[in-house]
Design a protein around this motif. Structure first.
Motif, PDB file in Angstrom:
ATOM      1  N   GLY A 159       5.470   3.555  -0.980  1.00  0.00           N
ATOM      2  CA  GLY A 159       5.464   2.451  -1.588  1.00  0.00           C
ATOM      3  C   GLY A 159       4.342   2.346  -2.535  1.00  0.00           C
ATOM      4  O   GLY A 159       3.537   2.970  -2.800  1.00  0.00           O
ATOM      5  N   GLN A 160       3.841   1.025  -2.335  1.00  0.00           N
ATOM      6  CA  GLN A 160       2.623   0.412  -2.645  1.00  0.00           C
ATOM      7  C   GLN A 160       1.503   0.473  -1.713  1.00  0.00           C
ATOM      8  O   GLN A 160       0.431   0.204  -1.912  1.00  0.00           O
ATOM      9  CB  GLN A 160       2.577  -1.104  -3.017  1.00  0.00           C
ATOM     10  CG  GLN A 160       3.531  -1.114  -4.311  1.00  0.00           C
ATOM     11  CD  GLN A 160       3.310  -0.178  -5.427  1.00  0.00           C
ATOM     12  OE1 GLN A 160       1.814  -0.201  -5.995  1.00  0.00           O
ATOM     13  NE2 GLN A 160       4.190   0.183  -5.865  1.00  0.00           N
ATOM     14  N   THR A 161       1.786   1.037  -0.270  1.00  0.00           N
ATOM     15  CA  THR A 161       0.843   1.229   0.724  1.00  0.00           C
ATOM     16  C   THR A 161       0.258   2.663   0.903  1.00  0.00           C
ATOM     17  O   THR A 161       0.946   3.278   1.152  1.00  0.00           O
ATOM     18  CB  THR A 161       1.699   0.806   2.013  1.00  0.00           C
ATOM     19  OG1 THR A 161       2.179  -0.414   1.832  1.00  0.00           O
ATOM     20  CG2 THR A 161       0.717   0.836   3.146  1.00  0.00           C
ATOM     21  N   THR A 162      -1.020   2.538   0.846  1.00  0.00           N
ATOM     22  CA  THR A 162      -1.802   3.747   0.983  1.00  0.00           C
ATOM     23  C   THR A 162      -2.916   3.400   1.964  1.00  0.00           C
ATOM     24  O   THR A 162      -3.466   2.649   2.033  1.00  0.00           O
ATOM     25  CB  THR A 162      -2.590   4.181  -0.345  1.00  0.00           C
ATOM     26  OG1 THR A 162      -1.573   4.504  -1.299  1.00  0.00           O
ATOM     27  CG2 THR A 162      -3.519   5.339  -0.121  1.00  0.00           C
ATOM     28  N   TYR A 163      -3.148   4.615   2.736  1.00  0.00           N
ATOM     29  CA  TYR A 163      -4.026   4.741   3.840  1.00  0.00           C
ATOM     30  C   TYR A 163      -4.977   5.853   3.766  1.00  0.00           C
ATOM     31  O   TYR A 163      -4.431   6.898   3.165  1.00  0.00           O
ATOM     32  CB  TYR A 163      -3.519   4.570   5.208  1.00  0.00           C
ATOM     33  CG  TYR A 163      -2.894   3.125   5.494  1.00  0.00           C
ATOM     34  CD1 TYR A 163      -1.427   3.318   5.646  1.00  0.00           C
ATOM     35  CD2 TYR A 163      -3.507   1.990   5.976  1.00  0.00           C
ATOM     36  CE1 TYR A 163      -0.607   1.991   5.789  1.00  0.00           C
ATOM     37  CE2 TYR A 163      -2.810   1.003   6.040  1.00  0.00           C
ATOM     38  CZ  TYR A 163      -1.442   0.996   6.262  1.00  0.00           C
ATOM     39  OH  TYR A 163      -0.799  -0.195   6.519  1.00  0.00           O
TER      40      TYR A 163
END
Length: 117
Positions: free
Chosen positions: A102-106
């Motif tokens: 989704g909008q979560t990046t690591y």
């Protein structure tokens, strides 16, 4: 640390290295829904995509590494790996593991790969 990368090092041209990245804080159900990727960056240049793999296992490669690199994932171990064969001096870079859901990046911490000629 969300992503823990390992496996970089120094190798001669034509050699092989294997990078691994553990998504240690992802739950299993989240990991299988997460796209994973490896990027690389050389000093003074932008970080570029090397290879990616979807949660369902579909890989994608930069043209420069097709036929030489293989990305894979082991969902049970929440791990993504990059097998690098026929390495060239141009592959020298810091390699970063990436996860996107989704909008979560690591991003992982980066691991140095140096290929000598």
């Amino acid at each position: 640390v969300q992503l823990q990368a390992s496996g970089g090092g120094l190798v001669q041209a034509g050699g092989s290295l294997r990078l691994s990245c553990v998504a240690q804080r992802h739950t299993f159900s989240v990991f299988i829904d997460t796209d994973m990727a490896w990027y690389r960056q050389v000093p003074g240049k932008q970080r570029v995509l090397v290879a990616s793999i979807t949660g369902s296992g579909t890989p994608n490669y930069a043209d420069s590494v097709k036929g030489r690199f293989t990305i894979s994932r082991d969902n049970s171990r929440k791990t993504v790996s990059l097998q690098m064969n026929s390495l060239k001096p141009d592959d020298t870079a810091v390699y970063y593991c990436n996860s996107k859901r989704g909008q979560t990046t690591y991003w992982g911490q980066g691991t140095q790969v140096t290929v000598s000629s």
